[in-house]
Design an enzyme around this catalytic site. Structure first.
Site, PDB file in Angstrom:
ATOM      1  N   ASP A 115     123.012 -55.531  58.539  1.00  0.00           N
ATOM      2  CA  ASP A 115     123.295 -54.664  59.661  1.00  0.00           C
ATOM      3  C   ASP A 115     123.995 -55.170  60.725  1.00  0.00           C
ATOM      4  O   ASP A 115     123.871 -56.270  60.835  1.00  0.00           O
ATOM      5  CB  ASP A 115     121.900 -54.271  59.939  1.00  0.00           C
ATOM      6  CG  ASP A 115     121.621 -53.334  61.077  1.00  0.00           C
ATOM      7  OD1 ASP A 115     122.460 -52.192  60.823  1.00  0.00           O
ATOM      8  OD2 ASP A 115     120.793 -53.532  62.030  1.00  0.00           O
ATOM      9  N   ASP A 160     117.809 -56.404  61.419  1.00  0.00           N
ATOM     10  CA  ASP A 160     116.862 -56.702  62.396  1.00  0.00           C
ATOM     11  C   ASP A 160     115.557 -55.974  62.321  1.00  0.00           C
ATOM     12  O   ASP A 160     114.461 -56.193  63.496  1.00  0.00           O
ATOM     13  CB  ASP A 160     117.435 -56.665  63.738  1.00  0.00           C
ATOM     14  CG  ASP A 160     117.624 -55.250  64.161  1.00  0.00           C
ATOM     15  OD1 ASP A 160     117.761 -54.416  63.167  1.00  0.00           O
ATOM     16  OD2 ASP A 160     117.984 -55.335  65.447  1.00  0.00           O
ATOM     17  N   ASP A 201     115.839 -50.025  60.202  1.00  0.00           N
ATOM     18  CA  ASP A 201     116.379 -50.199  58.723  1.00  0.00           C
ATOM     19  C   ASP A 201     115.345 -50.642  57.621  1.00  0.00           C
ATOM     20  O   ASP A 201     115.726 -51.250  56.762  1.00  0.00           O
ATOM     21  CB  ASP A 201     117.512 -51.166  58.751  1.00  0.00           C
ATOM     22  CG  ASP A 201     117.282 -52.310  59.848  1.00  0.00           C
ATOM     23  OD1 ASP A 201     116.072 -52.729  60.010  1.00  0.00           O
ATOM     24  OD2 ASP A 201     118.208 -52.970  60.203  1.00  0.00           O
TER      25      ASP A 201
HETATM   26  P1  ADP Z   1     123.410 -50.608  64.136  1.00  0.00           P
HETATM   27  O1  ADP Z   1     123.725 -50.113  62.965  1.00  0.00           O
HETATM   28  O2  ADP Z   1     124.248 -51.047  65.231  1.00  0.00           O
HETATM   29  O3  ADP Z   1     122.232 -51.514  64.320  1.00  0.00           O
HETATM   30  P2  ADP Z   1     121.910 -47.919  65.011  1.00  0.00           P
HETATM   31  O4  ADP Z   1     121.682 -47.242  63.718  1.00  0.00           O
HETATM   32  O5  ADP Z   1     120.647 -48.989  65.449  1.00  0.00           O
HETATM   33  O6  ADP Z   1     123.140 -49.001  65.050  1.00  0.00           O
HETATM   34  O7  ADP Z   1     122.440 -47.166  66.086  1.00  0.00           O
HETATM   35  C1  ADP Z   1     123.781 -46.445  65.971  1.00  0.00           C
HETATM   36  C2  ADP Z   1     124.480 -46.140  67.363  1.00  0.00           C
HETATM   37  O8  ADP Z   1     123.473 -45.118  67.721  1.00  0.00           O
HETATM   38  C3  ADP Z   1     124.368 -47.158  68.518  1.00  0.00           C
HETATM   39  O9  ADP Z   1     125.653 -47.869  68.509  1.00  0.00           O
HETATM   40  C4  ADP Z   1     124.116 -46.184  69.571  1.00  0.00           C
HETATM   41  O10 ADP Z   1     125.404 -45.602  69.862  1.00  0.00           O
HETATM   42  C5  ADP Z   1     123.324 -44.831  69.234  1.00  0.00           C
HETATM   43  N1  ADP Z   1     121.911 -45.349  69.536  1.00  0.00           N
HETATM   44  C6  ADP Z   1     120.905 -45.366  68.858  1.00  0.00           C
HETATM   45  N2  ADP Z   1     119.752 -45.587  69.339  1.00  0.00           N
HETATM   46  C7  ADP Z   1     119.891 -45.343  70.695  1.00  0.00           C
HETATM   47  C8  ADP Z   1     119.200 -45.326  71.923  1.00  0.00           C
HETATM   48  N3  ADP Z   1     117.925 -45.629  71.792  1.00  0.00           N
HETATM   49  N4  ADP Z   1     119.833 -45.128  72.920  1.00  0.00           N
HETATM   50  C9  ADP Z   1     121.234 -45.139  72.986  1.00  0.00           C
HETATM   51  N5  ADP Z   1     122.152 -44.944  71.907  1.00  0.00           N
HETATM   52  C10 ADP Z   1     121.349 -45.156  70.808  1.00  0.00           C
HETATM   53 MG    MG Z   2     120.046 -51.436  63.848  1.00  0.00          MG
END
Ligand code: ADP
Ligand code: MG
Length: 629
Positions: free
Chosen positions: A328, A527, A531
């Site tokens: 991730d 992390d 996930d």
């Molecule tokens: P990653 O794969 O980088 O861990 P996530 O799946 O957690 O990413 O989130 C993907 C995208 O969704 C982030 O890059 C962001 O743009 C958006 N996102 C998710 N949660 C939030 C939040 N709480 N506030 C703002 N944007 C969010």
């Molecule tokens: Mg993440």
């Protein structure tokens, strides 16, 4: 071997056995204690008593296993061999087998106790916390400091730190670790929550009822104890092996005892029976039974010392077989320490207003992006009381959050969220990650946050390649524009961006299937924010230290620190452990083979057989201890 081992009790029994043995020796005809009236069988009686005292565990264990239908195991072999030795008057040898077996067992117990306590020590250090309302503000304290009647808050993915009654909020809680109940339960105001449950999808506030919380630390110690029990799995392999091996040996021994005297004239039955008994003693797979599980256990203990928690022997096997590693991005390869780099506003909105709205909406999100926005707002003196300023908060994983702030609907998130909420907007991608802020369906501004790769991420990928794992994949919900430079800089071989959590899962499932087809295993490293399903889906799910408790629960491997480089280390350790375990098996089987031949030929006596067996067992144990390093 199943009952709790007490050294003092064992010594008492062995002392009594020694006394009985000495008594027997001194009652022999012509010795100190042999008056004429003493019956001739008196010494024998004393010897048998000594044998029973020393060997009661083995004999009882064999009897118990026979009663359970598991006839052929090492206890059975030892019992038959020593009872046979008694029958032909070889008391010293029968006793010797039992005593040496006891010594081997004590050594094994000591070794595994040592590694177990080092695991415990390490885990006791893991911090645990409760978020309490003190003087109107939320403060994070040790659950031990909470008092009855305290109000506490649990965010999504966190452990409930204290038993209590919910006063606000609704969510599903997973109580499987407490009750074994696998279905999550929905709780709301008025319901009871128990410490040790995990809040899955929402945040709740509750009033503490009982203060003795079951801390996350206590839970993790339990998880490792579970893992220790799962050494039973490695032990089961050995049991399967002995179930085949023992009847063969018993058959062979029977053939050696009876065939030559029957077929060849002039051969004494007692002579061949003795050889058969020697064979049985030698063939006893003690070393194997002891060293294989111990090897795995030491592998786990050694890893735990380095902050790598392995949840079972089969996880080590999975690590050793790994061919594909899926990461991730955020919080795993990058620090997850986002920093607000810039704020743009639409006409009619001020920078601080956009930031304050975003901070309020993000007040309960555990996403690192949310943390960075709250931090920036606090730095600008904007976020006072922000946690309570928003209501009706909904988090959309992989997109962002929605909340009511001061009666207005605020959306903070990526492009996908804007589409979902039908907020008109034009341009989408920029350097870094963009958090769009919309108020009542109108774009109000954009907060750009940036994150940096962790210091040892590139080294991790290089070390994996050196271990022969050349397929490294980065999955992210972030947009390609911000993910690509990271992947390139780290040397990641494949990148998939702009994925929703469910897309990540699908990608991962595909990779797992492809890798399995090539007889390899797939590791997923996350992390723990959003996930947990991927952690469960991979062959080996690895959660990094700062992740949520729910992830720790679902992971096969927990890295207590935030350094991804602990992963290649874990793989090296797993491979080393396998080598050590296989060495133990080879050592055991080779010695057995040599002594089996010598025994059948009548060259080895039972004493030598016993010493050889214990010697190999001890060597195998010492070797297994190497896995600890
Ligand atoms: P990653 O794969 O980088 O861990 P996530 O799946 O957690 O990413 O989130 C993907 C995208 O969704 C982030 O890059 C962001 O743009 C958006 N996102 C998710 N949660 C939030 C939040 N709480 N506030 C703002 N944007 C969010
Ligand atoms: Mg993440």
């Amino acid at each position: 071997m199943e009952a709790r081992f007490s050294l003092r009790r064992e010594l008492a029994f062995l002392g009594a056995a020694a006394a009985a043995f000495v008594l027997g020796l001194s009652m022999r005809p012509g010795a100190a204690l042999s008056p004429a009236w003493l019956p001739a069988f008196a010494p024998d009686l004393a010897f048998v008593l000594a044998y029973l005292l020393a060997g009661r565990d083995v004999l009882l264990g064999a009897a118990r296993n026979i009663a359970r239908g598991r006839v052929f195991d090492e206890l059975f072999l030892m019992s038959v061999a020593t009872l046979g030795a008694i029958a032909i008057g070889r008391y010293e040898e029968a006793l010797g087998v039992m005593v040496f077996y006891k010594i081997g067992e004590a050594l094994q117990e000591k070794a595994s106790e040592r590694s177990r306590s080092s695991v415990r020590e390490l885990l006791a250090r893991r911090p645990s916390m409760a978020r309490l309302r003190r003087a109107g503000a939320w403060v994070t304290v040790d659950p031990g400091e909470a008092a009855e009647g305290d109000e506490y808050m649990v965010m999504p993915g966190e452990w409930v730190p204290l038993d209590g009654e919910v006063v606000e909020g609704e969510c599903f809680v997973d109580a499987s670790s407490l009750t074994g109940e696998s279905l999550p339960r929905r709780v709301g105001p008025g319901d009871e929550v128990l410490a040790g449950c995990v809040a899955i999808d929402g945040s709740i506030t509750a009033i503490a009822r009982k203060t003795e919380g079951r801390s996350a630390a206590a839970r993790i110690v339990e998880l490792v104890e579970e893992a220790v029990k799962s050494k039973a799995k490695a032990a089961r392999l050995v049991t399967r092996f002995t179930a085949v091996y023992t009847p063969i040996v018993v058959g062979l021994a029977a053939a050696i005892a009876f065939l030559p005297p029957l077929l060849v004239p002039g051969q004494a039955l007692s002579d061949w029976a003795y050889r058969a008994l020697v064979l049985l003693v030698i063939s006893c797979p003690c070393a194997l039974v002891v060293s294989v599980p111990l090897g795995y256990f030491c592998g786990m203990g050694g890893a735990a010392k380095r902050g790598i928690l392995v949840r079972g022997a089969e996880v080590l096997d999975g690590l050793a077989k790994a061919r594909t590693v899926v990461f991730d991005k955020t919080g795993t390869l990058t620090a997850g320490n986002f920093r607000v780099a810039s704020i743009e506003t639409e006409p009619g909105f001020a920078e601080d207003e956009v930031l304050a709205l975003a901070a309020a909406a993000e007040s309960r999100s555990r996403h690192p992006i949310a943390a960075s926005i709250r931090r920036e707002a606090a730095a600008r003196g904007l976020s006072i009381g922000a946690e309570d300023a928003a209501s009706g908060i909904v988090e959309r994983p992989g997109a962002g959050v929605l909340a009511y702030v001061g009666g207005r609907l605020v959306a903070a998130g990526n492009d996908r969220l804007l589409h979902l909420e039908k907020v008109p907007h034009d341009r989408c991608e920029a350097e870094g990650t963009t958090v769009n802020v919309a108020v009542d369906g109108q774009l109000a501004g954009r907060v750009t946050v940036v994150d940096e790769p962790k210091a040892d991420s590139a080294r991790t990928i290089a070390e994996l390649a050196a271990l022969g794992i050349t397929r490294t994949v980065m999955l992210t919900g972030d947009c390609a524009a911000s993910a690509e430079p990271v992947a390139k800089a780290l040397g990641i071989t494949e990148l998939a961006a702009a994925l929703l959590p469910e897309d990540k899962l699908e990608r991962l499932a595909g990779l797992v299937a492809e890798t399995r087809a090539a007889r390899g295993a797939t590791i997923f490293v996350g992390d723990g924010v959003n996930d947990a399903p991927s952690l469960a889906r991979a062959d080996v799910g690895v959660a990094m230290g700062a992740g949520s408790d729910a992830a720790v629960e679902g992971a096969d491997l927990v890295l207590m620190t935030d350094e991804p480089s602990r992963l290649p280390e874990a793989i090296r350790r797993a491979r080393h452990t396998r080598v050590v375990v296989f060495q133990g098996i080879a050592l055991c089987l080779a010695t057995k083979a040599v002594f089996l031949v010598l025994g059948a030929m009548g060259i080895a006596v039972m004493w030598e057989a016993v010493i050889a067996d214990v010697g190999v067992a001890i060597l195998a144990i010492l070797n297994a201890l190497r896995a600890l390093r």
